[in-house]
Scaffold this active site. Structure first.
Site, mmCIF file in Angstrom:
data_model
loop_
_atom_site.group_PDB
_atom_site.id
_atom_site.type_symbol
_atom_site.label_atom_id
_atom_site.label_comp_id
_atom_site.label_asym_id
_atom_site.label_seq_id
_atom_site.Cartn_x
_atom_site.Cartn_y
_atom_site.Cartn_z
ATOM 1 N N ASP A 181 0.877 -1.168 0.005
ATOM 2 C CA ASP A 181 -0.226 -0.046 -0.037
ATOM 3 C C ASP A 181 0.752 1.249 0.087
ATOM 4 O O ASP A 181 0.515 2.123 -0.669
ATOM 5 C CB ASP A 181 -0.889 -0.023 1.181
ATOM 6 C CG ASP A 181 -1.597 1.204 1.286
ATOM 7 O OD1 ASP A 181 -1.201 2.160 2.010
ATOM 8 O OD2 ASP A 181 -2.809 1.438 0.890
ATOM 9 N N THR A 237 -5.504 2.736 -0.408
ATOM 10 C CA THR A 237 -5.302 2.286 -1.588
ATOM 11 C C THR A 237 -5.681 0.670 -1.387
ATOM 12 O O THR A 237 -6.460 0.166 -2.433
ATOM 13 C CB THR A 237 -3.722 2.474 -1.737
ATOM 14 O OG1 THR A 237 -3.531 3.913 -1.785
ATOM 15 C CG2 THR A 237 -3.590 2.082 -3.365
ATOM 16 N N ASP A 238 -5.190 0.030 -0.435
ATOM 17 C CA ASP A 238 -5.276 -1.487 -0.032
ATOM 18 C C ASP A 238 -7.100 -1.694 -0.191
ATOM 19 O O ASP A 238 -7.658 -2.365 -0.750
ATOM 20 C CB ASP A 238 -4.901 -1.946 0.953
ATOM 21 C CG ASP A 238 -3.741 -2.696 0.793
ATOM 22 O OD1 ASP A 238 -2.795 -2.774 1.906
ATOM 23 O OD2 ASP A 238 -3.456 -3.407 -0.307
ATOM 24 N N LEU A 239 -7.657 -0.555 0.783
ATOM 25 C CA LEU A 239 -9.003 -0.740 0.908
ATOM 26 C C LEU A 239 -9.891 -0.480 -0.398
ATOM 27 O O LEU A 239 -10.930 -1.183 -0.696
ATOM 28 C CB LEU A 239 -9.519 0.198 1.980
ATOM 29 C CG LEU A 239 -8.709 -0.324 3.448
ATOM 30 C CD1 LEU A 239 -8.811 0.766 4.367
ATOM 31 C CD2 LEU A 239 -9.347 -1.724 4.181
ATOM 32 N N GLY A 265 -9.818 -3.469 -2.559
ATOM 33 C CA GLY A 265 -10.771 -4.542 -1.866
ATOM 34 C C GLY A 265 -12.211 -4.152 -2.318
ATOM 35 O O GLY A 265 -12.894 -5.090 -2.625
#
Lengths: 424, 446
Positions: free
Chosen positions: A184, A212-214, A217
């Site tokens: 991330d 960014t990760d979220l 997802g």
């Protein structure tokens, strides 16, 4: 889960609904995929993804976050972990709750865990058989890695053409950076997010949680459901390419469009807005308050509440455009005034003014907020070894069903035997 | 859009697929909903939401972002705007491209625009009729507002029980804060996001783009598709409650769990990581570089590349736990070294080391990046008045279909007449009367 009627997914159910009973030879074979689509007269209490099986090969944040939401919507999520340590985040602490890290607990509810050594042929065989009877595979390995192990999209869709295979990576399945692992903070830097976040005139920072990760997802959970809808029409699966870089760049939206169309580079603004004044955080006696005065009427109200009504007569602050031009001076004046009282005092005084304001809440303050409690954002459950735990609850509510009754994040390999018995 | 076969959605299509042709009296009436589910032998080229009609009453960012993605996936999105100014963001600039703000262009591709005055009875009637023949309504009014106008969930699901009604608000459809309008920066503050973002020891800041709005839009696009899947089983629609507060609080994930389970308050860390060192940005001679050395092996590699190998012998930096304890000193040493070379020098030296590193790219650098281009993240199209425009492209790719061929963001009321005529079968006389009354408006460009 209790269901009124359970039917095979291959159209026979539709016939039954309409009063037709076609001869069995007309029904495509159901041996391959043993997932069932549920038809129930009490349809309203069922959840959208009941009967959908997800084989979850992801680790850390983006993937587990996506599969957690699928689990909330009723899917059966089987999380595959390597024997021993399992998902790395199990060890990411302190804090730990019993033996489990709070990190792991936060994004792994409503899943089963099976511990399988994917480096061994028996492990690959088990996972291939599971893929045959699953609807979705989600993975976040470096592109090509699973293919080498015999578990790539081409291989698994060969045994199950209806399989939806969602790949999550750092930069994409192909291209010059595709082999870089996804982190991330690196993706946040490369994608422009850090460049635009931070104090005015100060160094870039990253969002305090891995947005960014979220975001990736969240894109993935939607894409998987798009693929499930697609499969209703085509009868086939698909390979989905989600990655941190694309997700964050797409989220740049107007910041990107400013550059792409007008060559306008972005910069850091702290809490402020480039084109609206006053629209930012201010220090108070004991903390901060954020004010979002989006138009001239609201600016007048701000001055009234602050008892700085002389400012409303000042020609250089009359319109938003002028306030933007003379922002430094105006913001200084407002700053000084806000510092004289506490945050709660200001919030009280702004009540009923029509000006959007809010405190910069600490995490403790967030979870003491009555609206947060009203929205059921503290989800408590019993964990077999950690005891009573709480995690942030599902964000979206539906009028016709509730999110899944949360089962706690699993211990490593907690459901291995149970799953092998069923599919074996 | 070209389709091989177009069939009514109510199961007759299934029969055809299997070789049955049931008598027509067995087919439920299709007069109410005129959307069709597409069955095609060339199914692979169709998109997941072909045949789905979305009535989009949203404005600004969260809602339009969600409906844009639905449009990318093949849905027909009809954006309802008030005559005259339309969606506020049309005016949010500079920069403008021709008469259109870059802001508006960035999140409104693949939609039609109809200009309808919702405050007039004729306007409400038109929207009710459109809701009858739509699959999804998306709105972001303050809760209760649309109900007052006769366009709430109860009312519209009464005329169309299959309707999926997605509400996006600041704080939720009910509760003590439900009447507060939703602004990303306030929600970002109230939800804890600002508190955890900013330099160590410095003031809180907000993410440089409205991530709370965008996360809510992402939750909404998924929720709408979940509801479409649900409708396959139940035959009924649903009311969806998405809001900025819940979206951002849910995204707090482990930060929240730390507090909820261990009472551990969060703080700001700049670019650094609370529990991993070195895992942060460093200033270089001409910019910044971010290094993510997640374990002891990678730390050794960092020291090798920096030619600071003595640090690998230092007992107090041997393990991550120790490095975290002694972080201030270590970070200072690394800082000084990084400042001695340029960002591109360092990136070159780190190549092949196995340590994840990256530059802090400006927006210009982002769109010069070869991987960004490879991922088709610059989506260009022709706009009727603004000319050639570019917007950030769709984030997700699928092996069996491409995102919709992008139609440009519409001018205000560009498709009013077309929709009234084609979707609601209004006669030209009726349309003329409506235009003259001012209840609807048509752009000179169609």
């Amino acid at each position: 889960m209790a269901h009124a009627i359970r039917m095979p997914k291959h159209r026979w159910a539709d016939f039954v609904m309409l009063g037709f009973y076609p001869p069995l030879w007309k029904i495509p074979p159901v041996k391959r995929a043993t997932t069932y689509r549920l038809m129930s007269l009490a349809g309203e209490t069922l959840r959208p993804l009941e009967g959908v099986r997800v084989l979850d090969l992801t680790r850390v944040l983006a993937g587990p976050f996506a599969t957690m939401i699928l689990g909330d919507l009723g899917a059966e999520v089987i999380k595959v972990e390597r024997p021993g340590s399992g998902d790395d985040t199990r060890q990411w602490g302190p804090p730990f709750v019993g033996s489990e890290s709070a990190y792991f607990l936060s994004v792994n509810r409503n899943k089963k865990s099976i511990a399988i050594d994917m480096k061994r042929p028996q492990g690959v065989k088990i996972l291939t058989e599971l893929a045959e009877v699953s609807d979705v595979v989600v993975e976040n390995f470096v592109p090509g890695k699973l293919q080498q192990m015999g578990l790539g999209y081409n291989q698994l869709s060969g045994v199950n053409p209806r399989l939806i295979y969602c790949s999550i990576s750092g930069y994409g399945q192909t291209g010059p950076q595709s082999q870089s692992p996804g982190y991330d903070s690196i993706a946040s830097a490369v994608s422009g997010m850090m460049h635009i976040t931070g104090p005015e005139g100060g160094d870039p920072v990253r969002p305090g949680v891995a947005m960014t990760d979220l975001a990736t997802g969240l894109y993935a959970h939607g894409a998987i459901m798009a693929a499930l809808l697609h499969r209703h029409n085509t009868g086939r699966g698909v390979h989905i390419d989600c990655n941190l870089l694309s997700s964050q760049v797409s989220c740049l939206s107007h910041i990107a469009a400013n550059y792409l169309n007008a060559g306008k580079e972005a910069r850091r603004w702290g809490t402020a807005h480039e084109s609206i004044v006053p629209y930012q955080g201010f220090r108070t006696k004991d903390g901060h308050i954020v004010v979002a005065a989006g138009n001239d009427k609201q600016f007048v109200k701000v001055c009234e509440v602050l008892k700085l009504t002389s400012l409303t007569q000042e020609p250089k602050y009359k319109t938003n455009k002028l306030r933007v031009q003379n922002r430094r001076e105006l913001i200084n004046l407002l700053n000084q005034r806000f510092m004289e009282e506490t945050t709660s005092d200001w919030l009280r005084r702004f009540t009923g003014s029509g000006v959007p304001v809010g405190p910069i809440n600490s995490i403790q303050e967030v979870f003491a907020d009555p609206q947060v409690k009203h929205n059921d954002l503290i989800q408590a459950m019993n964990h077999p070894t950690a005891g009573r735990i709480s995690v942030p609850g599902p964000a979206v509510r539906y009028s016709s069903f509730c999110p899944s009754e949360a089962t706690p994040p699993p211990l490593i390999g907690q459901h291995t035997t149970q799953n092998l018995d069923r599919s074996g």
